[in-house]
Motif scaffolding. Sequence first.
Motif, PDB file in Angstrom:
ATOM      1  N   GLY A  15       0.810  -1.215   0.000  1.00 36.46           N
ATOM      2  CA  GLY A  15       0.000   0.000   0.000  1.00 36.46           C
ATOM      3  C   GLY A  15       0.839   1.258   0.000  1.00 36.46           C
ATOM      4  O   GLY A  15       0.391   2.317  -0.441  1.00 36.46           O
ATOM      5  N   LYS A  16       2.086   1.133   0.487  1.00 37.60           N
ATOM      6  CA  LYS A  16       2.988   2.279   0.518  1.00 37.60           C
ATOM      7  C   LYS A  16       4.318   1.976  -0.170  1.00 37.60           C
ATOM      8  O   LYS A  16       4.902   2.837  -0.806  1.00 37.60           O
ATOM      9  N   SER A  17       4.786   0.754  -0.013  1.00 41.20           N
ATOM     10  CA  SER A  17       6.064   0.360  -0.607  1.00 41.20           C
ATOM     11  C   SER A  17       6.053  -1.148  -0.833  1.00 41.20           C
ATOM     12  O   SER A  17       5.084  -1.834  -0.488  1.00 41.20           O
ATOM     13  N   TYR A  18       7.146  -1.663  -1.410  1.00 35.77           N
ATOM     14  CA  TYR A  18       7.242  -3.093  -1.675  1.00 35.77           C
ATOM     15  C   TYR A  18       7.989  -3.796  -0.546  1.00 35.77           C
ATOM     16  O   TYR A  18       9.073  -3.365  -0.143  1.00 35.77           O
ATOM     17  N   LEU A  38      -7.464 -15.324  -0.494  1.00 33.85           N
ATOM     18  CA  LEU A  38      -8.517 -16.188  -1.024  1.00 33.85           C
ATOM     19  C   LEU A  38      -9.889 -15.739  -0.544  1.00 33.85           C
ATOM     20  O   LEU A  38     -10.899 -15.970  -1.209  1.00 33.85           O
ATOM     21  N   THR A  39      -9.925 -15.091   0.617  1.00 33.63           N
ATOM     22  CA  THR A  39     -11.204 -14.657   1.180  1.00 33.63           C
ATOM     23  C   THR A  39     -11.570 -13.233   0.779  1.00 33.63           C
ATOM     24  O   THR A  39     -12.580 -12.707   1.222  1.00 33.63           O
ATOM     25  N   GLY A  40     -10.745 -12.595  -0.041  1.00 33.79           N
ATOM     26  CA  GLY A  40     -11.019 -11.216  -0.438  1.00 33.79           C
ATOM     27  C   GLY A  40     -10.787 -11.001  -1.915  1.00 33.79           C
ATOM     28  O   GLY A  40     -10.399 -11.913  -2.643  1.00 33.79           O
ATOM     29  N   LYS A  41     -11.032  -9.775  -2.365  1.00 35.28           N
ATOM     30  CA  LYS A  41     -10.888  -9.454  -3.781  1.00 35.28           C
ATOM     31  C   LYS A  41      -9.954  -8.268  -4.005  1.00 35.28           C
ATOM     32  O   LYS A  41      -9.985  -7.645  -5.060  1.00 35.28           O
ATOM     33  N   ILE A  42      -9.148  -7.949  -3.008  1.00 33.19           N
ATOM     34  CA  ILE A  42      -8.208  -6.841  -3.154  1.00 33.19           C
ATOM     35  C   ILE A  42      -6.901  -7.373  -3.736  1.00 33.19           C
ATOM     36  O   ILE A  42      -6.201  -8.166  -3.102  1.00 33.19           O
ATOM     37  N   TRP A  43      -6.598  -6.960  -4.951  1.00 39.39           N
ATOM     38  CA  TRP A  43      -5.374  -7.406  -5.615  1.00 39.39           C
ATOM     39  C   TRP A  43      -4.269  -6.381  -5.397  1.00 39.39           C
ATOM     40  O   TRP A  43      -4.481  -5.184  -5.551  1.00 39.39           O
ATOM     41  N   ARG A  44      -3.105  -6.868  -5.025  1.00 38.80           N
ATOM     42  CA  ARG A  44      -1.943  -6.003  -4.860  1.00 38.80           C
ATOM     43  C   ARG A  44      -0.832  -6.478  -5.796  1.00 38.80           C
ATOM     44  O   ARG A  44      -0.626  -7.685  -5.956  1.00 38.80           O
ATOM     45  N   PRO A  45      -0.112  -5.545  -6.423  1.00 40.71           N
ATOM     46  CA  PRO A  45       0.945  -5.945  -7.364  1.00 40.71           C
ATOM     47  C   PRO A  45       2.114  -6.628  -6.673  1.00 40.71           C
ATOM     48  O   PRO A  45       2.411  -6.351  -5.500  1.00 40.71           O
ATOM     49  N   ILE A  46       2.766  -7.519  -7.392  1.00 39.58           N
ATOM     50  CA  ILE A  46       4.004  -8.146  -6.933  1.00 39.58           C
ATOM     51  C   ILE A  46       5.061  -7.923  -8.011  1.00 39.58           C
ATOM     52  O   ILE A  46       4.735  -7.728  -9.185  1.00 39.58           O
ATOM     53  N   ILE A  47       6.314  -7.941  -7.611  1.00 39.38           N
ATOM     54  CA  ILE A  47       7.401  -7.752  -8.567  1.00 39.38           C
ATOM     55  C   ILE A  47       8.514  -8.757  -8.286  1.00 39.38           C
ATOM     56  O   ILE A  47       8.627  -9.287  -7.180  1.00 39.38           O
ATOM     57  N   ARG A  48       9.322  -9.006  -9.293  1.00 39.51           N
ATOM     58  CA  ARG A  48      10.457  -9.930  -9.202  1.00 39.51           C
ATOM     59  C   ARG A  48      11.722  -9.144  -9.516  1.00 39.51           C
ATOM     60  O   ARG A  48      11.836  -8.533 -10.574  1.00 39.51           O
ATOM     61  N   GLN A  49      12.666  -9.156  -8.584  1.00 40.35           N
ATOM     62  CA  GLN A  49      13.872  -8.355  -8.742  1.00 40.35           C
ATOM     63  C   GLN A  49      15.116  -9.237  -8.774  1.00 40.35           C
ATOM     64  O   GLN A  49      15.229 -10.188  -7.996  1.00 40.35           O
ATOM     65  N   PRO A  50      16.064  -8.922  -9.667  1.00 41.45           N
ATOM     66  CA  PRO A  50      17.350  -9.636  -9.667  1.00 41.45           C
ATOM     67  C   PRO A  50      18.194  -9.171  -8.494  1.00 41.45           C
ATOM     68  O   PRO A  50      17.846  -8.195  -7.818  1.00 41.45           O
ATOM     69  N   PRO A  51      19.310  -9.837  -8.225  1.00 45.42           N
ATOM     70  CA  PRO A  51      20.171  -9.415  -7.117  1.00 45.42           C
ATOM     71  C   PRO A  51      20.732  -8.024  -7.359  1.00 45.42           C
ATOM     72  O   PRO A  51      20.784  -7.552  -8.496  1.00 45.42           O
ATOM     73  N   PRO A  52      21.167  -7.345  -6.301  1.00 45.93           N
ATOM     74  CA  PRO A  52      21.638  -5.957  -6.426  1.00 45.93           C
ATOM     75  C   PRO A  52      22.707  -5.755  -7.481  1.00 45.93           C
ATOM     76  O   PRO A  52      22.757  -4.715  -8.124  1.00 45.93           O
TER      77      PRO A  52
END
Length: 225
Positions: free
Chosen positions: A84-87, A130-144
Amino acid sequence: MESGERVYNVYCSEEIARLLQTSGQLQWLESQYQVKVDYQEGRFLLTGRDTPVQAQQQAKHILISLIQQSSIPKSAFQWFWFNGKSYSPYDPDSNQKIEDAFQSQQPALILETFGKLYNINLIHFAQSPLTGKIWRPIIRQPPPMMRRPENRREFTSWTYDDKGKIKPFSREIVMKLEEALKTGTNNVDIRMGSSEFVINLERMEMHNKKTKRIQSVSRETKRPS
């Protein structure tokens, strides 16, 4: 190559090329950006005839990213979810489960974390209880080591082509476009003056809702001079 086609050369080892060719990622890239990707003599040839220049350039950058990511051990990637504010990063066990599902090209998986069950959608890169309908984005990051060093002096510029003249978007629209990129939103509705537009971030095009006119859109990271 047919006359009028634009071609980008992206060099890649045969081993990585075979991995990408069998992963389905190149097929996805071709369908999303209307380009053709072939491998010849140690390089990918990315061609596009009717594809907008910006879209083809974006496809090239994604191809380069896919090559870089394929050279990294699977366990090196970290998955994050938007709180909601950051990842926030997933815990190691959840991270490995998501990565394994991603590598095996599963469209989704059910994950138990934080004492709850979540639906992880690996097509739209989002999670929902599973009990809700609020979708939040996810991301995939490589190593630093594979990420671009952060430079706080850099700023992002969004522009559009108005009959050959490159014009900048307002700060408000830029913020809206950046947020759409972060959340994986493809179409963004904006208003400029009395006109309404929709910006397609996959094709980097701006469509006038009334006149149907299409204008190209560009995004560039700059440093203050």
